[in-house]
Write a protein that holds these residues in place. Structure first.
Motif, PDB file in Angstrom:
ATOM      1  N   LYS A  85       9.127   8.086  37.154  1.00 27.27           N
ATOM      2  CA  LYS A  85       8.526   8.776  36.011  1.00 27.27           C
ATOM      3  C   LYS A  85       7.420   9.734  36.437  1.00 27.27           C
ATOM      4  CE  LYS A  85       9.519   4.967  32.844  1.00 27.27           C
ATOM      5  NZ  LYS A  85       8.935   3.943  31.918  1.00 27.27           N
ATOM      6  N   LEU A  86       6.807   9.430  37.573  1.00 24.80           N
ATOM      7  CA  LEU A  86       5.708  10.284  38.032  1.00 24.80           C
ATOM      8  C   LEU A  86       6.209  11.515  38.774  1.00 24.80           C
ATOM      9  CD1 LEU A  86       3.189   7.584  39.318  1.00 24.80           C
ATOM     10  CD2 LEU A  86       3.155   8.800  37.132  1.00 24.80           C
ATOM     11  N   HIS A  87       7.369  11.416  39.405  1.00 28.34           N
ATOM     12  CA  HIS A  87       7.871  12.515  40.222  1.00 28.34           C
ATOM     13  C   HIS A  87       9.299  12.888  39.812  1.00 28.34           C
ATOM     14  CE1 HIS A  87       4.853  10.317  42.716  1.00 28.34           C
ATOM     15  NE2 HIS A  87       4.397  11.554  42.885  1.00 28.34           N
ATOM     16  N   GLU A 133      14.061   9.034  43.456  1.00 35.37           N
ATOM     17  CA  GLU A 133      14.772   7.755  43.265  1.00 35.37           C
ATOM     18  C   GLU A 133      13.899   6.610  43.773  1.00 35.37           C
ATOM     19  OE1 GLU A 133      19.343   6.636  43.698  1.00 35.37           O
ATOM     20  OE2 GLU A 133      18.342   6.799  45.648  1.00 35.37           O
ATOM     21  N   CYS A 134      13.725   5.599  42.924  1.00 32.01           N
ATOM     22  CA  CYS A 134      12.826   4.485  43.268  1.00 32.01           C
ATOM     23  C   CYS A 134      13.569   3.416  44.072  1.00 32.01           C
ATOM     24  CB  CYS A 134      12.246   3.876  41.996  1.00 32.01           C
ATOM     25  SG  CYS A 134      11.153   4.982  41.097  1.00 32.01           S
ATOM     26  N   ASN A 135      13.323   3.410  45.355  1.00 32.36           N
ATOM     27  CA  ASN A 135      13.956   2.412  46.225  1.00 32.36           C
ATOM     28  C   ASN A 135      12.949   1.774  47.184  1.00 32.36           C
ATOM     29  OD1 ASN A 135      13.501   4.650  47.825  1.00 32.36           O
ATOM     30  ND2 ASN A 135      15.438   4.467  48.947  1.00 32.36           N
ATOM     31  N   CYS A 168       0.602  -4.274  46.211  1.00 26.56           N
ATOM     32  CA  CYS A 168       0.240  -3.872  44.845  1.00 26.56           C
ATOM     33  C   CYS A 168       1.132  -4.519  43.782  1.00 26.56           C
ATOM     34  CB  CYS A 168       0.304  -2.347  44.707  1.00 26.56           C
ATOM     35  SG  CYS A 168      -0.878  -1.487  45.766  1.00 26.56           S
ATOM     36  N   MET A 169       2.406  -4.724  44.116  1.00 30.85           N
ATOM     37  CA  MET A 169       3.360  -5.347  43.184  1.00 30.85           C
ATOM     38  C   MET A 169       3.376  -4.630  41.836  1.00 30.85           C
ATOM     39  SD  MET A 169       2.726  -9.414  43.967  1.00 30.85           S
ATOM     40  CE  MET A 169       0.988  -9.330  43.600  1.00 30.85           C
ATOM     41  N   ASN A 170       3.357  -3.297  41.888  1.00 27.00           N
ATOM     42  CA  ASN A 170       3.279  -2.526  40.638  1.00 27.00           C
ATOM     43  C   ASN A 170       4.573  -1.785  40.333  1.00 27.00           C
ATOM     44  OD1 ASN A 170       2.991  -0.813  42.798  1.00 27.00           O
ATOM     45  ND2 ASN A 170       1.344   0.422  41.899  1.00 27.00           N
ATOM     46  N   GLY A 171       5.699  -2.398  40.684  1.00 19.82           N
ATOM     47  CA  GLY A 171       6.988  -1.821  40.324  1.00 19.82           C
ATOM     48  C   GLY A 171       7.634  -1.017  41.428  1.00 19.82           C
ATOM     49  N   ALA A 172       8.831  -0.523  41.111  1.00 18.04           N
ATOM     50  CA  ALA A 172       9.595   0.275  42.068  1.00 18.04           C
ATOM     51  C   ALA A 172       8.918   1.621  42.295  1.00 18.04           C
ATOM     52  CB  ALA A 172      11.017   0.472  41.550  1.00 18.04           C
ATOM     53  N   LEU A 173       8.966   2.067  43.532  1.00 16.36           N
ATOM     54  CA  LEU A 173       8.302   3.316  43.909  1.00 16.36           C
ATOM     55  C   LEU A 173       9.305   4.268  44.550  1.00 16.36           C
ATOM     56  CD1 LEU A 173       5.222   1.709  45.707  1.00 16.36           C
ATOM     57  CD2 LEU A 173       5.346   2.416  43.304  1.00 16.36           C
ATOM     58  N   CYS A 174       9.019   5.550  44.446  1.00 16.81           N
ATOM     59  CA  CYS A 174       9.815   6.531  45.176  1.00 16.81           C
ATOM     60  C   CYS A 174       9.067   6.890  46.460  1.00 16.81           C
ATOM     61  CB  CYS A 174      10.067   7.778  44.315  1.00 16.81           C
ATOM     62  SG  CYS A 174       8.613   8.858  44.100  1.00 16.81           S
ATOM     63  N   SER A 175       9.701   7.667  47.303  1.00 14.28           N
ATOM     64  CA  SER A 175       9.076   7.989  48.591  1.00 14.28           C
ATOM     65  C   SER A 175       7.779   8.765  48.424  1.00 14.28           C
ATOM     66  CB  SER A 175      10.064   8.783  49.456  1.00 14.28           C
ATOM     67  OG  SER A 175      10.467   9.973  48.781  1.00 14.28           O
ATOM     68  N   CYS A 216       5.636   8.281  46.010  1.00 14.44           N
ATOM     69  CA  CYS A 216       4.608   7.327  45.561  1.00 14.44           C
ATOM     70  C   CYS A 216       3.907   6.655  46.738  1.00 14.44           C
ATOM     71  CB  CYS A 216       5.227   6.253  44.677  1.00 14.44           C
ATOM     72  SG  CYS A 216       5.826   6.848  43.076  1.00 14.44           S
ATOM     73  N   LEU A 217       4.580   6.607  47.876  1.00 14.90           N
ATOM     74  CA  LEU A 217       4.011   5.906  49.032  1.00 14.90           C
ATOM     75  C   LEU A 217       2.726   6.546  49.534  1.00 14.90           C
ATOM     76  CD1 LEU A 217       7.193   4.973  51.107  1.00 14.90           C
ATOM     77  CD2 LEU A 217       5.882   3.562  49.513  1.00 14.90           C
ATOM     78  N   ALA A 218       2.489   7.784  49.137  1.00 18.37           N
ATOM     79  CA  ALA A 218       1.243   8.451  49.546  1.00 18.37           C
ATOM     80  C   ALA A 218       0.030   7.724  48.986  1.00 18.37           C
ATOM     81  CB  ALA A 218       1.242   9.908  49.064  1.00 18.37           C
ATOM     82  N   TYR A 219       0.228   6.983  47.895  1.00 19.88           N
ATOM     83  CA  TYR A 219      -0.868   6.225  47.277  1.00 19.88           C
ATOM     84  C   TYR A 219      -0.931   4.782  47.806  1.00 19.88           C
ATOM     85  CZ  TYR A 219      -0.458  10.099  44.003  1.00 19.88           C
ATOM     86  OH  TYR A 219      -0.386  11.355  43.434  1.00 19.88           O
ATOM     87  N   HIS A 220      -0.093   4.469  48.762  1.00 18.94           N
ATOM     88  CA  HIS A 220      -0.036   3.089  49.282  1.00 18.94           C
ATOM     89  C   HIS A 220      -0.122   3.078  50.809  1.00 18.94           C
ATOM     90  CE1 HIS A 220       1.214   1.370  45.341  1.00 18.94           C
ATOM     91  NE2 HIS A 220       1.757   2.563  45.179  1.00 18.94           N
ATOM     92  N   LYS A 221      -0.975   3.934  51.315  1.00 12.27           N
ATOM     93  CA  LYS A 221      -1.164   3.969  52.773  1.00 12.27           C
ATOM     94  C   LYS A 221      -1.753   2.642  53.260  1.00 12.27           C
ATOM     95  CE  LYS A 221      -1.772   8.988  53.250  1.00 12.27           C
ATOM     96  NZ  LYS A 221      -2.700  10.088  53.662  1.00 12.27           N
ATOM     97  N   ASP A 222      -1.293   2.224  54.414  1.00  7.26           N
ATOM     98  CA  ASP A 222      -1.736   0.963  55.040  1.00  7.26           C
ATOM     99  C   ASP A 222      -1.315  -0.267  54.241  1.00  7.26           C
ATOM    100  OD1 ASP A 222      -2.995   2.435  57.056  1.00  7.26           O
ATOM    101  OD2 ASP A 222      -4.833   2.613  55.858  1.00  7.26           O
ATOM    102  N   HIS A 223      -0.443  -0.086  53.254  1.00  9.48           N
ATOM    103  CA  HIS A 223       0.083  -1.229  52.513  1.00  9.48           C
ATOM    104  C   HIS A 223       1.428  -1.647  53.105  1.00  9.48           C
ATOM    105  CE1 HIS A 223      -2.329  -0.401  48.553  1.00  9.48           C
ATOM    106  NE2 HIS A 223      -3.098  -0.507  49.629  1.00  9.48           N
ATOM    107  N   ARG A 224       1.838  -2.857  52.766  1.00 10.87           N
ATOM    108  CA  ARG A 224       3.158  -3.326  53.214  1.00 10.87           C
ATOM    109  C   ARG A 224       4.207  -2.880  52.195  1.00 10.87           C
ATOM    110  NH1 ARG A 224       2.539  -9.538  53.307  1.00 10.87           N
ATOM    111  NH2 ARG A 224       1.491  -8.965  51.363  1.00 10.87           N
ATOM    112  N   ALA A 225       5.001  -1.924  52.563  1.00 12.39           N
ATOM    113  CA  ALA A 225       6.058  -1.408  51.682  1.00 12.39           C
ATOM    114  C   ALA A 225       7.418  -1.645  52.341  1.00 12.39           C
ATOM    115  CB  ALA A 225       5.857   0.072  51.405  1.00 12.39           C
TER     116      ALA A 225
END
Length: 216
Positions: free
Chosen positions: A30-32, A39-41, A47-54, A56-65
């Protein structure tokens, strides 16, 4: 919380696992939405905040994705990724596109093939002999069911033991009451027995040597 408490079951698994299995992947972000990479894969374990697209990962640096993939319309994840963060023992793995993967959720099978000797303990899908579950979701369901059955069995054993003890004590008390009711008691003295006892006390005694003593 002590062992066996309501939180015990959830503590067996990482907090992100059940939300991950419930999540819908391969939908448009929905954001991109304007991007061809929307595509959210992906899923962030921190964060456990739902499915993310590639993107979205810019907001989850140093996280386990981790990345979710598709096989015959079912979600899978590579073993090399998931085994770093989760124990997948007992779950059958498959080789898809030269990569070994596990399925996220169950895939019920209408009827096992001929000659099948081992099936998933939850959905009864055909498995190789060395595995118990066909997916991560089935492992959660299967181990939870087994634990509940074990707890129920332990409770029944305890109830049976206490019931047996109660029956034993009840029978013991009843038997003691029967013995007391059938035990002969000493009859109260009657007038006849009283006279007999009194008469016996008045029997004269002879003097020594069998003679009579005569006083002058």
């Amino acid at each position: 919380m002590g062992a066996g408490g309501p939180d015990d079951e959830d503590n067996r698994w990482p907090p992100w696992l059940k939300p991950l299995l419930r999540e819908r992947f391969f939908v448009q972000c929905k954001l991109h939405a304007d991007s061809h990479k929307s595509e959210c894969n992906m899923y962030c374990l921190d964060c456990m905040n739902g499915a993310l697209c590639s993107l979205c990962l810019a907001y989850h640096k140093d996280h386990r994705a981790i990345q979710i993939r598709r096989s015959s319309y079912h979600d899978v994840i590579r073993v090399s990724e998931i085994q770093k963060v989760l124990d997948i023992s007992g779950v059958q793995t498959y080789v898809i596109n030269s990569a070994r993967v596990v399925f996220l959720n169950e895939r019920p099978q209408p009827r096992p093939g001929k000659g099948v000797t081992n099936t998933c303990e939850v959905c009864e899908r055909s498995l190789l002999d060395s595995f118990r579950f066909c997916s991560l979701g089935c492992k959660i369901a299967g181990t939870s069911k087994r634990k509940k059955q074990q707890m129920a069995s332990d409770s029944e054993d305890s109830y049976s033991s206490s019931s047996s003890h109660a029956r034993y004590m009840k029978n013991k008390i009843n038997n003691e009451n029967k013995v007391q009711s059938f035990s002969p008691s000493t009859p109260p003295p009657t007038p006849a027995s009283y006279r007999t006892a009194k008469r016996r006390k008045g029997i004269p005694h002879r003097a020594p040597m069998g003679g009579l003593i005569i006083e002058y």
